[in-house]
Scaffold this motif. Structure first.
Motif, PDB file in Angstrom:
ATOM      1  N   SER A   1       0.489  -0.976  -0.071  1.00 53.22           N
ATOM      2  CA  SER A   1      -0.319   0.108   0.133  1.00 53.22           C
ATOM      3  C   SER A   1       0.712   1.578  -0.172  1.00 53.22           C
ATOM      4  O   SER A   1       0.819   1.621  -0.865  1.00 53.22           O
ATOM      5  N   GLN A   2       1.618   1.126   1.153  1.00 53.11           N
ATOM      6  CA  GLN A   2       2.727   2.529   1.308  1.00 53.11           C
ATOM      7  C   GLN A   2       4.020   1.942   1.638  1.00 53.11           C
ATOM      8  O   GLN A   2       4.294   1.040   1.945  1.00 53.11           O
ATOM      9  N   VAL A   3       5.017   3.006   1.586  1.00 51.89           N
ATOM     10  CA  VAL A   3       6.116   2.960   1.638  1.00 51.89           C
ATOM     11  C   VAL A   3       6.638   4.531   2.932  1.00 51.89           C
ATOM     12  O   VAL A   3       6.607   5.216   1.590  1.00 51.89           O
ATOM     13  N   LYS A   4       6.947   5.192   3.711  1.00 48.78           N
ATOM     14  CA  LYS A   4       6.882   5.732   4.431  1.00 48.78           C
ATOM     15  C   LYS A   4       8.636   5.797   5.252  1.00 48.78           C
ATOM     16  O   LYS A   4       9.507   4.978   5.460  1.00 48.78           O
ATOM     17  N   GLY A   5       9.990   7.027   4.317  1.00 48.27           N
ATOM     18  CA  GLY A   5      10.696   7.171   4.982  1.00 48.27           C
ATOM     19  C   GLY A   5      11.747   7.292   3.932  1.00 48.27           C
ATOM     20  O   GLY A   5      11.239   7.067   2.220  1.00 48.27           O
ATOM     21  N   ALA A   6      12.930   7.873   4.082  1.00 50.01           N
ATOM     22  CA  ALA A   6      13.857   7.831   3.292  1.00 50.01           C
ATOM     23  C   ALA A   6      14.057   6.560   2.184  1.00 50.01           C
ATOM     24  O   ALA A   6      14.317   5.379   2.960  1.00 50.01           O
ATOM     25  N   ILE A   7      14.903   6.488   0.825  1.00 50.77           N
ATOM     26  CA  ILE A   7      15.432   5.427   0.354  1.00 50.77           C
ATOM     27  C   ILE A   7      17.003   4.861   0.288  1.00 50.77           C
ATOM     28  O   ILE A   7      17.017   4.243   0.080  1.00 50.77           O
ATOM     29  N   ASP A   8      17.794   6.207   0.125  1.00 51.44           N
ATOM     30  CA  ASP A   8      19.482   6.286   0.135  1.00 51.44           C
ATOM     31  C   ASP A   8      19.899   4.924   1.377  1.00 51.44           C
ATOM     32  O   ASP A   8      18.953   4.338   2.401  1.00 51.44           O
ATOM     33  N   GLU A   9      21.056   4.655   1.081  1.00 50.40           N
ATOM     34  CA  GLU A   9      21.456   3.406   2.099  1.00 50.40           C
ATOM     35  C   GLU A   9      21.996   3.609   3.322  1.00 50.40           C
ATOM     36  O   GLU A   9      21.773   2.805   4.416  1.00 50.40           O
ATOM     37  N   ASP A  10      22.551   5.245   3.148  1.00 46.27           N
ATOM     38  CA  ASP A  10      22.920   5.468   4.451  1.00 46.27           C
ATOM     39  C   ASP A  10      22.615   5.806   5.131  1.00 46.27           C
ATOM     40  O   ASP A  10      21.607   6.494   4.996  1.00 46.27           O
ATOM     41  N   VAL A  11      21.616   4.627   6.500  1.00 48.13           N
ATOM     42  CA  VAL A  11      20.624   5.275   7.619  1.00 48.13           C
ATOM     43  C   VAL A  11      21.056   5.666   8.618  1.00 48.13           C
ATOM     44  O   VAL A  11      22.055   5.223   8.932  1.00 48.13           O
TER      45      VAL A  11
ATOM     46  N   ILE B   1      -1.554  -3.734   8.041  1.00 45.50           N
ATOM     47  CA  ILE B   1      -0.652  -4.207   8.604  1.00 45.50           C
ATOM     48  C   ILE B   1       0.837  -3.070   8.222  1.00 45.50           C
ATOM     49  O   ILE B   1       0.845  -2.647   7.291  1.00 45.50           O
ATOM     50  N   ALA B   2       1.245  -2.457   9.824  1.00 41.77           N
ATOM     51  CA  ALA B   2       2.416  -1.664   9.778  1.00 41.77           C
ATOM     52  C   ALA B   2       3.235  -2.054  10.009  1.00 41.77           C
ATOM     53  O   ALA B   2       3.448  -2.718  10.753  1.00 41.77           O
ATOM     54  N   VAL B   3       4.688  -2.274   8.853  1.00 40.25           N
ATOM     55  CA  VAL B   3       6.335  -3.582   9.921  1.00 40.25           C
ATOM     56  C   VAL B   3       6.908  -2.620   9.252  1.00 40.25           C
ATOM     57  O   VAL B   3       6.924  -1.544   8.058  1.00 40.25           O
ATOM     58  N   ALA B   4       7.302  -1.858  10.221  1.00 43.49           N
ATOM     59  CA  ALA B   4       8.955  -1.036  10.085  1.00 43.49           C
ATOM     60  C   ALA B   4      10.060  -1.657   9.694  1.00 43.49           C
ATOM     61  O   ALA B   4      10.563  -3.153  10.648  1.00 43.49           O
ATOM     62  N   ALA B   5      10.363  -1.505   8.599  1.00 41.20           N
ATOM     63  CA  ALA B   5      12.109  -2.813   8.298  1.00 41.20           C
ATOM     64  C   ALA B   5      13.237  -1.097   8.540  1.00 41.20           C
ATOM     65  O   ALA B   5      13.269  -0.405   7.730  1.00 41.20           O
ATOM     66  N   THR B   6      13.634  -0.978   9.681  1.00 39.04           N
ATOM     67  CA  THR B   6      14.779  -0.412  10.077  1.00 39.04           C
ATOM     68  C   THR B   6      14.486   1.218   9.818  1.00 39.04           C
ATOM     69  O   THR B   6      14.282   1.799  11.301  1.00 39.04           O
ATOM     70  N   ASN B   7      14.128   2.225   9.027  1.00 36.99           N
ATOM     71  CA  ASN B   7      13.977   3.437   8.572  1.00 36.99           C
ATOM     72  C   ASN B   7      12.551   3.766   7.937  1.00 36.99           C
ATOM     73  O   ASN B   7      12.418   5.003   7.649  1.00 36.99           O
ATOM     74  N   ASN B   8      12.027   2.373   7.592  1.00 36.07           N
ATOM     75  CA  ASN B   8      11.275   2.323   6.670  1.00 36.07           C
ATOM     76  C   ASN B   8      10.209   1.993   7.632  1.00 36.07           C
ATOM     77  O   ASN B   8       9.991   0.780   7.501  1.00 36.07           O
ATOM     78  N   LEU B   9       8.654   2.949   6.923  1.00 37.78           N
ATOM     79  CA  LEU B   9       7.204   1.590   7.348  1.00 37.78           C
ATOM     80  C   LEU B   9       6.785   1.511   6.116  1.00 37.78           C
ATOM     81  O   LEU B   9       6.334   2.132   5.259  1.00 37.78           O
TER      82      LEU B   9
END
Lengths: 131, 452
Positions: B20-30, B436-444
């Motif tokens: 559905s959606q993804v939030k947060g920055a795309i760049d590799e450097d977290v 459902i909401a899934v947090a993957a490091t810096n992305n939601l």
């Protein structure tokens, strides 16, 4: 099938001398033929043997107090304001030493200064989730 | 025990999960501060809150159904964001206090405003999030730009009128509950009485009243007189969803204690003790570490509770203390990797777990940005992935499979190729719908069921 229906637990499937001892006195490294045979069948025991081989001095009680105390001490930094102020007072008459170019571990004889401790600043930038 | 999905395209319950959606920055450097540390839906599911390591909270609101924009139905957009906690240094104890938000818990809504509790290691804060969409105009004593008018120059009085303005969402801290925890807070839980809540650290659990910040009652204390004798710590705690006198807490030794606050003021003695019997001959150096419970959650019904340890998720019937009624393997293939996982500290990762609204399915995270879903009715399970590659709008998620043996099929991934830095520790399931909401490091990531 992902769900396992619980079966009647059999606490002593292998009667041996080892199982007569309370578990806390059992050796944690395999030192009998029987336990070494376990290695073949149990991946966990194989991993344990690997770990013991790499770190022979690893404590006998893995979940014990050393391990837990390390967890409870999270966030500890060594800074003594008394030592710091005493050192500052002494230095008034002497030349101020130049700060070390790289931040080294701050413990022991060296009197840490607030400059030595890594700066913790609040996030001034908004969260990227809100962008 | 299946490592991946079965014949059904996306797991049991006839779910068909779609991006559905993804939030947060795309760049590799977290950046460390951007790492999401907690995710929580509110009681209605209209609001979704996230907390991060930088001490910030971001709240998303679900869009209402809109005929002119049918595809944005159910989308979550930013509603409010604020800095909840800031880094502190306790000079007395030489302790650095992280600003990382450990947990967010919503209060049930009682008026137009929304309230949530957010906590770091030491301090819990009650935040009020309110909307302002009107502004008063026509004050007598000040100009429109705020300058005070000379009262002697006023010759006529007028009644200020309310004019509409652009919606403004304000967050303000209403209560600060501080100085009650010597150790690090791992859980907070709002009571069903809506007046009290508990906070738990490694050794103690405190009971608070939401209105009172200068006092809290200690209800559990497992600190031994001699710290050398310390053998276990509290890892999670939660109030029962309906019985306001009952709460549970889990330990690093894989046990759960249920306590009844009616029995005594200090609940050091449990009412029920849940532990699965262990075969002593299978005991290893890792046994205790992997049995440590990282999360405990009651079912919505209040009849069951679920615990997450390193390799599995267990469902317990509150009426049976001797063993769980269900055990679901999350990533059993890691059992033969425990040595490396101990060396890189991954074995200490704390995964959370959650129920769906009807308690028929449970979800938990794993590595490589995989997360696992178990259908309790059909006994089917599925492994899904949160990745940018499968991020096309409304694209169905393909089940993933981890290969343990020698022969790897085309779309399978081998255990050695898993990325252990991509951990899904925090997941949340909408209280009613299949969102459902899934947090993957810096992305939601937000996924929805196609049929939804």
């Amino acid at each position: 099938m992902s769900a396992e229906v619980p079966e009647a637990a059999s606490a002593e499937e292998q009667k041996s001398e080892h199982n007569m001892l309370p578990w806390s006195l059992q050796p944690s490294i395999p030192n009998s033929l029987e336990e070494m045979e376990d290695k073949v069948t149990s991946p966990e025991k194989a991993e344990e043997a690997k770990l013991k081989a790499r770190y022979p001095h690893l404590g006998q009680k893995p979940g014990g107090s050393d391990f837990l105390r390390k967890r409870l001490q999270k966030g500890q930094k060594y800074f003594d304001s008394g030592d710091y102020n005493m050192a500052k007072a002494k230095m008034k008459n002497k030349q101020l030493p130049t700060a070390a170019p790289d931040k080294t571990e701050v413990t022991g004889d060296h009197i840490p200064t607030p400059q030595d401790l890594p700066q913790r600043k609040p996030s001034l930038v908004a969260s990227k989730l809100a962008g | 025990m299946a490592a991946g999905g079965g014949g059904c395209p996306a797991g049991g319950n006839d779910f068909q999960w779609c991006f559905s959606q993804v939030k947060g920055a795309i760049d590799e450097d977290v950046a460390e501060a951007d790492i999401i540390s907690t995710v929580e839906f509110n009681y209605s599911g209209d609001l979704l809150a996230t907390g991060d390591k930088g001490g910030r909270v971001v709240i998303f609101q679900r869009e209402q159904e809109n005929k002119s924009r049918p595809h944005s139905r159910g989308e979550y957009n930013v509603y409010s964001t604020f800095q909840s906690h800031e880094p502190e240094f306790d000079y007395l104890k030489s302790l650095e206090i992280e600003e990382k938000i450990n947990k967010i818990r919503w209060l049930p809504q009682q008026n137009a405003a929304h309230f949530l509790l957010s906590t770091n290691d030491k301090t819990i804060k009650l935040w009020k999030i309110s909307e302002r969409d009107k502004r008063a105009e026509g004050y007598n004593l000040k100009d429109e730009d705020g300058r005070l008018r000379d009262p002697f120059r006023i010759t006529a009085l007028r009644v200020p009128i309310l004019k509409p303005m652009d919606l403004m969402v304000e967050a303000s801290p209403r209560r600060i509950f501080a100085n009650a925890h010597t150790y690090h807070i791992n859980s907070i839980s709002v009571n069903s009485d809506h007046e009290t809540y508990l906070s738990a650290d490694d050794l103690r659990i405190n009971l608070w009243h939401l209105e009172i910040t200068d006092r809290s009652f200690n209800i559990v204390d497992i600190k031994p007189a001699n710290m050398e004798e310390l053998t276990e710590v509290i890892t999670a705690a939660e109030f029962h969803p309906h019985q306001c006198n009952v709460f549970v807490y889990s330990s690093s030794k894989g046990t759960i204690r249920l306590c009844d606050m009616r029995s005594s003021a200090l609940c050091d003695r449990h009412s029920k003790f849940f532990e699965e019997p262990e075969d002593p001959s299978s005991r290893s150096f890792f046994s205790e570490i992997i049995s440590s419970i990282s999360d405990v959650k009651f079912s919505h019904s209040g009849r069951y509770m679920m615990t997450r340890d390193y390799l599995s998720v267990k469902v317990w019937d509150l009426n049976m203390e001797s063993r769980p009624v269900e055990t679901h393997q999350v990533h059993e293939y890691l059992r033969s990797k425990l040595c490396s996982l101990y060396e890189n500290d991954c074995i200490f990762d704390k995964f959370e777990c959650c129920w769906n609204g009807s308690d028929s399915a449970i979800m938990t995270g794993s590595y490589n940005n995989f997360f696992r879903m178990f259908d309790r009715d059909t006994r089917r399970d599925v492994t899904l992935e949160a990745s940018r590659e499968s991020s096309k709008p409304r694209a169905s998620l393909k089940p993933r499979k981890v290969c343990t043996g020698g022969k790897r099929r085309k779309d399978e991934i081998s255990v050695d190729s898993l990325d252990f830095n991509k951990k899904i520790l925090h997941t949340a399931w909408h209280p009613v719908d299949n969102v459902i909401a899934v947090a993957a490091t810096n992305n939601l990531y937000i996924f929805q069921d196609k049929i939804n």
